[in-house]
Design an enzyme around this catalytic site. Sequence first.
Site, short mmCIF file in Angstrom:
data_model
loop_
_atom_site.label_atom_id
_atom_site.label_comp_id
_atom_site.label_asym_id
_atom_site.label_seq_id
_atom_site.Cartn_x
_atom_site.Cartn_y
_atom_site.Cartn_z
N CYS A 1 3.78 13.56 21.09
CA CYS A 1 4.57 14.01 19.94
C CYS A 1 4.33 15.50 19.71
O CYS A 1 3.18 15.92 19.55
CB CYS A 1 4.19 13.20 18.71
SG CYS A 1 5.03 13.79 17.22
N MET B 1 12.40 10.95 26.45
CA MET B 1 12.47 12.19 27.21
C MET B 1 11.08 12.82 27.25
O MET B 1 10.30 12.66 26.30
CB MET B 1 13.46 13.16 26.56
CG MET B 1 14.90 12.72 26.78
SD MET B 1 16.08 13.84 26.04
CE MET B 1 15.99 15.21 27.19
N GLY C 1 7.67 11.48 31.43
CA GLY C 1 7.18 11.45 32.82
C GLY C 1 7.87 10.42 33.69
O GLY C 1 7.33 10.04 34.74
N GLU D 1 17.97 8.47 35.83
CA GLU D 1 18.96 8.49 34.73
C GLU D 1 19.77 7.20 34.69
O GLU D 1 21.00 7.23 34.53
CB GLU D 1 19.91 9.71 34.89
CG GLU D 1 19.21 11.05 35.00
CD GLU D 1 18.69 11.62 33.69
OE1 GLU D 1 18.72 10.89 32.65
OE2 GLU D 1 18.24 12.76 33.70
P1 ADP Z 1 11.23 12.38 31.81
O1 ADP Z 1 11.86 12.08 33.15
O2 ADP Z 1 10.65 11.16 31.16
O3 ADP Z 1 12.12 13.16 30.87
P2 ADP Z 1 9.71 14.29 33.31
O4 ADP Z 1 9.05 13.53 34.42
O5 ADP Z 1 10.97 15.04 33.64
O6 ADP Z 1 9.96 13.30 32.07
O7 ADP Z 1 8.71 15.36 32.69
C1 ADP Z 1 7.38 15.07 32.32
C2 ADP Z 1 6.67 16.41 32.11
O8 ADP Z 1 7.24 17.06 30.98
C3 ADP Z 1 5.20 16.33 31.77
O9 ADP Z 1 4.37 16.18 32.89
C4 ADP Z 1 4.96 17.68 31.10
O10 ADP Z 1 4.72 18.67 32.08
C5 ADP Z 1 6.30 18.00 30.48
N1 ADP Z 1 6.36 17.90 29.02
C6 ADP Z 1 7.05 18.73 28.20
N2 ADP Z 1 6.96 18.36 26.91
C7 ADP Z 1 6.19 17.24 26.89
C8 ADP Z 1 5.73 16.37 25.84
N3 ADP Z 1 6.06 16.56 24.56
N4 ADP Z 1 4.96 15.32 26.19
C9 ADP Z 1 4.61 15.11 27.47
N5 ADP Z 1 5.02 15.89 28.51
C10 ADP Z 1 5.79 16.95 28.23
ZN ZN Z 2 4.04 12.55 15.48
#
Ligand code: ADP
Ligand code: ZN
Length: 205
Positions: free
Chosen positions: A159, A31, A34, A103
């Site tokens: 992280c 999660m 990106g 998803e």
């Molecule tokens: P995923 O679909 O893998 O859950 P998203 O594309 O929805 O990821 O979201 C990525 C975005 O989340 C990043 O560009 C950043 O703005 C935000 N973000 C929030 N927390 C983190 C984190 N711990 N590491 C990297 N990005 C994060």
């Molecule tokens: Zn760590």
Amino acid sequence: MVEEYAFDNTEERRKNRQNGTGWIEVIVGSMFSGKSEELIRRLRRAQIARQKVQVFKPKIDDRYSIEQIASHSGMTHISKPVMTAKEILAQIEPDTEVIGIDEGQFFDMEIIQAVNELANQGKRVIIAGLDQDYTGKPFEPMPQLLSIAEFITKTHAICVVCGQTANYSQRTFESDARVEVGASGKYEARCRKCFVPHSDAPTVL
Ligand code: ADP
Ligand code: ZN
């Protein structure tokens, strides 16, 4: 740094397109890594190239039946909620060139045959999903999708504890259910060192 690796196998994909072959691209990671951003980026580029795009996501619950996919950073793209992989096949229009699915971990194993069928018809299929559940176990059907894909992208988060490359989705509340719908804000990205795989995970850092 792993994050800097190229996400785009454009050259290889162009070769496939030239001979009319379809193919499967899989985007996996924890999660916040990106995955949705990367999926939306590829879909937007396809649309700029005037290719017909159709996007789907699993309808696991009514709260999730909004007709769009969204990233944590606020990027969105319209999508159709579907219950099963068969429903995706039924809704594909003949002139569709690119199919996006977000998803992917919430589909059952029928998704394997469905995306193979679409790629065999000459379509480009891009599917994003979590490759591990909150305990760090491979999250089916993503491992199987990785096996059949032509192109694989692994995305990484940061992280939140130490700032290193994160590969895990840490659940920060008590629940043994594999899927927690509407639990946004209750997970955080962790690296291998900081990930606590059991339910005794600290909820406060
Ligand atoms: P995923 O679909 O893998 O859950 P998203 O594309 O929805 O990821 O979201 C990525 C975005 O989340 C990043 O560009 C950043 O703005 C935000 N973000 C929030 N927390 C983190 C984190 N711990 N590491 C990297 N990005 C994060
Ligand atoms: Zn760590």
